[in-house]
Design an enzyme around this catalytic site. Structure first.
Site, short mmCIF file in Angstrom:
data_model
loop_
_atom_site.label_atom_id
_atom_site.label_comp_id
_atom_site.label_asym_id
_atom_site.label_seq_id
_atom_site.Cartn_x
_atom_site.Cartn_y
_atom_site.Cartn_z
N TYR A 145 1.14 -15.06 -0.29
CA TYR A 145 0.66 -14.63 -1.60
C TYR A 145 0.41 -15.73 -2.63
O TYR A 145 -0.15 -15.46 -3.68
CB TYR A 145 1.60 -13.55 -2.17
N PHE A 433 9.77 -2.13 -2.64
CA PHE A 433 8.73 -1.10 -2.72
C PHE A 433 7.51 -1.52 -1.93
O PHE A 433 7.44 -2.65 -1.47
CB PHE A 433 8.34 -0.82 -4.20
C1 LIG Z 1 -1.05 -9.99 6.46
C2 LIG Z 1 -2.29 -9.12 6.50
C3 LIG Z 1 -2.21 -8.07 5.39
C4 LIG Z 1 -3.51 -10.04 6.25
O1 LIG Z 1 -4.69 -9.25 6.10
P1 LIG Z 1 -6.13 -9.89 6.40
O2 LIG Z 1 -7.15 -8.92 5.96
O3 LIG Z 1 -6.17 -10.34 7.79
O4 LIG Z 1 -6.12 -11.15 5.44
P2 LIG Z 1 -7.43 -11.90 4.89
O5 LIG Z 1 -8.46 -11.95 5.97
O6 LIG Z 1 -7.85 -11.28 3.61
O7 LIG Z 1 -6.87 -13.33 4.62
C5 LIG Z 1 -6.68 -13.87 3.35
C6 LIG Z 1 -6.08 -15.22 3.50
O8 LIG Z 1 -4.72 -15.10 3.95
C7 LIG Z 1 -4.54 -15.86 5.14
N1 LIG Z 1 -3.60 -15.11 5.97
C8 LIG Z 1 -3.73 -13.87 6.38
N2 LIG Z 1 -2.63 -13.50 7.09
C9 LIG Z 1 -1.80 -14.54 7.09
C10 LIG Z 1 -0.51 -14.79 7.64
N3 LIG Z 1 0.15 -13.84 8.33
N4 LIG Z 1 0.07 -16.00 7.43
C11 LIG Z 1 -0.57 -16.94 6.72
N5 LIG Z 1 -1.80 -16.77 6.17
C12 LIG Z 1 -2.41 -15.59 6.37
C13 LIG Z 1 -5.92 -15.94 5.76
O9 LIG Z 1 -6.01 -17.05 6.62
C14 LIG Z 1 -6.78 -16.10 4.53
O10 LIG Z 1 -6.65 -17.44 4.08
P3 LIG Z 1 -7.78 -18.18 3.19
O11 LIG Z 1 -7.70 -17.57 1.83
O12 LIG Z 1 -7.34 -19.59 3.18
O13 LIG Z 1 -9.09 -17.92 3.86
C15 LIG Z 1 -2.49 -8.44 7.86
O14 LIG Z 1 -2.54 -9.42 8.85
C16 LIG Z 1 -1.36 -7.47 8.17
O15 LIG Z 1 -1.49 -6.28 7.91
N6 LIG Z 1 -0.24 -7.97 8.73
C17 LIG Z 1 0.92 -7.15 9.05
C18 LIG Z 1 1.56 -6.52 7.83
C19 LIG Z 1 1.95 -7.54 6.76
O16 LIG Z 1 2.54 -8.55 7.06
N7 LIG Z 1 1.62 -7.23 5.50
C20 LIG Z 1 1.95 -8.06 4.39
C21 LIG Z 1 2.75 -7.24 3.47
S1 LIG Z 1 3.51 -8.19 2.22
#
Ligand SMILES: CC(C)(COP(=O)(O)OP(=O)(O)OC[C@H]1O[C@@H](n2cnc3c(N)ncnc32)[C@H](O)[C@@H]1OP(=O)(O)O)[C@@H](O)C(=O)NCCC(=O)NCCS
Length: 433
Positions: A145, A433
């Protein structure tokens, strides 16, 4: 019929900030209810096997009109839950903040910018509607984040106190009314717990108003979610006039060489005064058959660390907890109180929310502050992430400056601003949450 969402649209957000090529078109809308979320949340988190009771509470807490669902060809593929929260900020009572949860993207659609798109939609909407000035979330992965301007704003500490180290240091004698211990079920104690929660709401930044389903969520105890532990119990510290504190805890049976070595897991403990607080900890550390008392998430400056005669034995382990972000720099910074009077010009970098970029003059006071745009020379330069880390009075500006994440452009500005932003006691949020 689907509810209209403030974030609805067919195409991506106007300014894709990711370096990645634009994702295919997705439909964004408000979910009808929690059932729209279950498939994606289950896929993203590797299963969603909670009890029906837990699902019912989560469904009740969802605010569909403040939440977001992305669909591809009509099928849900990404979720974001938005919550209208009331959170204590430094120097103020509870103030509205926007809570974000259940950010999940189906594995088949990940890394196409959906999370970025959803976060941007939410922040843009909060900005244009002048809704909550601060957004907060619990991060499953801390590395996620910062890129979106969220900083680690509070910390929690986990404790594992062995039976040998349960001695508590004595303080001055308490001459208040004597306390009595009651042990009951959380359901029976709900009204008393609600009263203590209300009384302790302003105790620290990060504390949330918990009423209705928010409180019931903490007290719920479906057998299917116990995973081998005993049922949830509640200790109340009462005097003739009423309840002054509560603890929620469980016992898990354990034996070593035929001796009972039960684990007492403290889920929550809150008290209106130091005597009731120490009384409850003494009672927990003295539970019959108890071998180890554990607490997963306590405030980083929990008074129990000052009460234990041997705090090292509790093996305190600190971790990041709540992440916070200024939706609007001026509204976020003028909406909290400060520890000292100070004047500082901040140069903020915030590519995700360009309306925040530039220089802001912040004049702090103990009851409020002014924050306005300025052309004056900057005293400190920082990104939205560092600003998020200090929003609740927890993160240290001095530490961030020494890490090179905040630049001091006027000598002395870091120390002056750090003294103003810092809050004692430290921020802490007992709710996930
Ligand atoms: C984590 C999650 C929400 C990412 O969604 P996503 O649509 O693939 O993310 P995005 O494509 O919008 O990526 C945005 C950025 O975050 C980075 N990113 C995404 N997942 C990441 C991870 N697990 N670790 C590190 N970086 C990550 C991407 O590389 C991208 O980086 P950039 O801004 O440098 O290009 C998804 O993989 C997921 O649902 N994971 C399991 C649930 C989870 O962990 N949710 C988080 C709740 S707090």
């Amino acid at each position: 019929m689907h509810s209209p969402s403030p974030f609805s649209s067919k195409s991506r957000s106007p300014e894709p900030l990711s370096s990645k090529p634009p994702s295919p078109d997705y439909d964004f809308r408000a979910p009808d209810d929690w059932s729209d979320f279950t498939e994606v949340v289950g896929l993203a988190y590797g299963g969603y096997d909670h009890s029906p009771e837990h699902r019912a509470t989560v469904a009740e807490l969802l605010e569909p009109k403040r939440s977001l669902l992305a669909c591809a060809a009509g099928r849900p593929c990404a979720t974001l839950a938005g919550y209208s929260l009331d959170m204590t900020l430094p120097g103020t009572g509870p103030r509205p903040v926007f809570g974000i949860g259940y950010v999940a993207v189906s594995p088949a659609h990940r890394r196409r910018g959906l999370m970025r798109d959803m976060i941007l939609r939410v922040l843009s909407d909060l900005h244009t509607t002048r809704a909550e000035p601060v957004a907060v979330l619990n991060a499953t992965e801390p590395a996620l984040y910062g890129r979106f301007g969220f900083g680690a704003a509070s910390q929690a500490v986990s404790l594992t106190i062995p039976v040998e180290a349960r001695a508590l240091a004595e303080g001055p004698a308490d001459d208040g009314p004597p306390l009595t211990l009651e042990v009951t079920s959380p359901a029976e104690a709900e009204a008393a717990i609600a009263r203590v929660c209300r009384a302790c709401l302003a105790e620290r930044p990060g504390m949330l108003r918990r009423e209705g389903a928010w409180l019931r969520q903490a007290l719920a105890d479906p057998p299917a979610d116990r995973h081998g532990a005993g049922r949830l119990l509640c200790m109340l510290a009462t005097d003739g006039a009423g309840v002054r504190g509560y603890a929620l805890y469980r016992l898990t049976a354990g034996w070593t060489h035929s001796y009972p070595r039960y684990t007492v897991s403290v889920q929550e403990l809150s008290a209106c005064d130091p005597a009731a607080y120490a009384f409850l900890w003494r009672a927990l550390l003295d539970v019959d058959l108890g071998g180890t008392v554990t607490a997963d998430a306590r405030p980083v400056d929990d008074p129990v660390l000052a009460l234990l005669a041997d705090p090292r034995s509790a093996a305190p382990t600190v971790r990041d907890q709540l992440y916070a972000r200024a939706v609007d720099v001026d509204r976020a910074l003028s909406g909290r109180g400060y520890a000292t009077e100070a004047e500082v010009v901040l140069e903020v970098t915030d590519p995700l929310c360009p309306w925040n970029e530039g220089r802001w003059r912040l004049i702090t006071g103990t009851t409020g502050a002014d924050c306005v745009r300025t052309r004056a020379n900057a005293d400190l330069a920082l990104t939205a992430r560092e600003l998020g880390a200090i929003l609740l009075g927890g993160g240290s500006l001095v530490q961030l400056a020494r890490a090179g994440r905040v630049a001091e452009l006027r000598p002395g500005a870091v120390q002056a601003a750090a003294a103003a932003f810092r809050h004692d006691p430290a921020p802490y949020c007992p709710v996930v949450f």
